[in-house]
Design an enzyme around this catalytic site. Structure first.
Site, PDB file in Angstrom:
ATOM      1  N   CYS A  10       0.873  -1.181   0.000  1.00  0.00           N
ATOM      2  CA  CYS A  10       0.000   0.000   0.000  1.00  0.00           C
ATOM      3  C   CYS A  10       0.910   1.232   0.000  1.00  0.00           C
ATOM      4  O   CYS A  10       2.086   1.140  -0.358  1.00  0.00           O
ATOM      5  CB  CYS A  10      -0.981  -0.021   1.169  1.00  0.00           C
ATOM      6  SG  CYS A  10      -0.233   0.009   2.807  1.00  0.00           S
ATOM      7  N   ASN A  13       2.241   1.563   4.343  1.00  0.00           N
ATOM      8  CA  ASN A  13       2.560   0.293   5.001  1.00  0.00           C
ATOM      9  C   ASN A  13       2.302   0.347   6.509  1.00  0.00           C
ATOM     10  O   ASN A  13       2.988  -0.264   7.303  1.00  0.00           O
ATOM     11  CB  ASN A  13       4.012  -0.137   4.712  1.00  0.00           C
ATOM     12  CG  ASN A  13       4.349  -1.576   5.118  1.00  0.00           C
ATOM     13  OD1 ASN A  13       5.472  -1.871   5.528  1.00  0.00           O
ATOM     14  ND2 ASN A  13       3.410  -2.476   5.015  1.00  0.00           N
ATOM     15  N   CYS A  15      -1.402   0.731   7.392  1.00  0.00           N
ATOM     16  CA  CYS A  15      -2.831   0.392   7.541  1.00  0.00           C
ATOM     17  C   CYS A  15      -3.201  -0.834   6.718  1.00  0.00           C
ATOM     18  O   CYS A  15      -3.353  -1.935   7.245  1.00  0.00           O
ATOM     19  CB  CYS A  15      -3.720   1.575   7.141  1.00  0.00           C
ATOM     20  SG  CYS A  15      -3.606   2.984   8.262  1.00  0.00           S
ATOM     21  N   ARG A  16      -3.347  -0.658   5.402  1.00  0.00           N
ATOM     22  CA  ARG A  16      -3.928  -1.721   4.579  1.00  0.00           C
ATOM     23  C   ARG A  16      -3.009  -2.929   4.400  1.00  0.00           C
ATOM     24  O   ARG A  16      -3.431  -4.072   4.634  1.00  0.00           O
ATOM     25  CB  ARG A  16      -4.324  -1.157   3.205  1.00  0.00           C
ATOM     26  CG  ARG A  16      -5.449  -0.147   3.281  1.00  0.00           C
ATOM     27  CD  ARG A  16      -5.591   0.638   1.994  1.00  0.00           C
ATOM     28  NE  ARG A  16      -4.459   1.532   1.789  1.00  0.00           N
ATOM     29  CZ  ARG A  16      -4.256   2.255   0.698  1.00  0.00           C
ATOM     30  NH1 ARG A  16      -5.114   2.169  -0.298  1.00  0.00           N
ATOM     31  NH2 ARG A  16      -3.210   3.043   0.608  1.00  0.00           N
ATOM     32  N   SER A  17      -1.772  -2.701   3.942  1.00  0.00           N
ATOM     33  CA  SER A  17      -0.939  -3.875   3.611  1.00  0.00           C
ATOM     34  C   SER A  17      -0.497  -4.682   4.837  1.00  0.00           C
ATOM     35  O   SER A  17      -0.465  -5.919   4.762  1.00  0.00           O
ATOM     36  CB  SER A  17       0.244  -3.505   2.710  1.00  0.00           C
ATOM     37  OG  SER A  17       1.099  -2.590   3.319  1.00  0.00           O
ATOM     38  N   ASP A 127      -7.984   3.862   1.279  1.00  0.00           N
ATOM     39  CA  ASP A 127      -7.062   4.263   2.340  1.00  0.00           C
ATOM     40  C   ASP A 127      -7.901   4.719   3.541  1.00  0.00           C
ATOM     41  O   ASP A 127      -8.637   5.697   3.440  1.00  0.00           O
ATOM     42  CB  ASP A 127      -6.203   5.415   1.795  1.00  0.00           C
ATOM     43  CG  ASP A 127      -5.164   5.876   2.782  1.00  0.00           C
ATOM     44  OD1 ASP A 127      -5.228   5.459   3.961  1.00  0.00           O
ATOM     45  OD2 ASP A 127      -4.287   6.660   2.379  1.00  0.00           O
TER      46      ASP A 127
HETATM   47  P1  4NP Z   1      -1.793   2.834   4.154  1.00  0.00           P
HETATM   48  O1  4NP Z   1      -2.421   4.188   4.751  1.00  0.00           O
HETATM   49  O2  4NP Z   1      -1.279   3.159   2.772  1.00  0.00           O
HETATM   50  O3  4NP Z   1      -2.966   1.912   4.118  1.00  0.00           O
HETATM   51  O4  4NP Z   1      -0.712   2.427   5.128  1.00  0.00           O
HETATM   52  C1  4NP Z   1      -1.684   5.385   4.809  1.00  0.00           C
HETATM   53  C2  4NP Z   1      -1.098   5.761   5.963  1.00  0.00           C
HETATM   54  C3  4NP Z   1      -0.369   6.946   6.037  1.00  0.00           C
HETATM   55  C4  4NP Z   1      -0.242   7.732   4.910  1.00  0.00           C
HETATM   56  C5  4NP Z   1      -0.826   7.340   3.731  1.00  0.00           C
HETATM   57  C6  4NP Z   1      -1.546   6.162   3.673  1.00  0.00           C
HETATM   58  N1  4NP Z   1       0.488   8.930   4.950  1.00  0.00           N
HETATM   59  O5  4NP Z   1       0.675   9.564   3.896  1.00  0.00           O
HETATM   60  O6  4NP Z   1       0.950   9.329   6.021  1.00  0.00           O
END
Ligand code: 4NP
Length: 154
Positions: A10, A13, A15-17, A127
């Site tokens: 994702c 890294n 939340c989702r992945s 996200d």
């Molecule tokens: P993820 O979510 O891609 O599912 O881990 C996010 C967490 C933080 C950010 C973007 C996406 N960020 O830009 O801080």
């Protein structure tokens, strides 16, 4: 038999992945197949490197019996050689990975997670970072469905 090596990707890294990794690993362990799989996750953005998954994601996952202990790390060039299957959470992750892939052969390992949805009307995993509790539950619902289908197809 060679291990199946699966990388979930994702943006951050956190939340989702890592949730996908935890869910997939739980399916593998539940089926007594731990020796046959190597499961990991990574992000296309390195700003959260070294961090545990977001507390909201850890809490939502814990309520469903998943313990998320992965530490955020960026995608590396060697990932394209080390893994057999690289699964992107959304179209942006997918196009970032396609651009990072060092060869046509390695780019063929990259799949959109939506190709493993069966009942969902979504065509990506949203996200949840700026969403409320419902967003994290939605992500887990989508990932549980996709991970079950990925595992069943291997
Ligand atoms: P993820 O979510 O891609 O599912 O881990 C996010 C967490 C933080 C950010 C973007 C996406 N960020 O830009 O801080």
């Amino acid at each position: 038999m060679d291990k199946h090596k699966i990388l979930f990707v994702c943006l951050g890294n956190i939340c989702r992945s890592p949730a996908a990794q935890g869910i997939f690993q739980a399916i593998v362990d539940r089926n007594g197949r731990s020796r046959d799989f190597f499961v990991d996750s990574a992000g296309t953005y390195s700003g959260h490197q070294g961090e545990l998954p977001d507390k909201r994601m850890r809490n939502a996952a814990s309520s469903r019996g998943y313990s998320l202990t992965h530490r955020s790390r960026p995608v590396t060039l060697s990932d394209f050689f080390d893994f057999d299957l690289i699964i992107a959470m959304d179209d942006s992750n997918y196009s970032d990975l396609i651009h990072l892939a060092p060869s046509v052969e390695t780019s063929r390992k990259i799949k959109k997670i939506s190709s493993y949805f069966t009942s969902s009307t979504f065509d990506y995993v949203p996200d949840p970072y700026y969403m409320g509790r419902d967003g994290f539950e939605l992500v887990l619902d989508l990932l549980e469905e996709a991970c079950f289908n990925i595992y069943s197809g291997l």
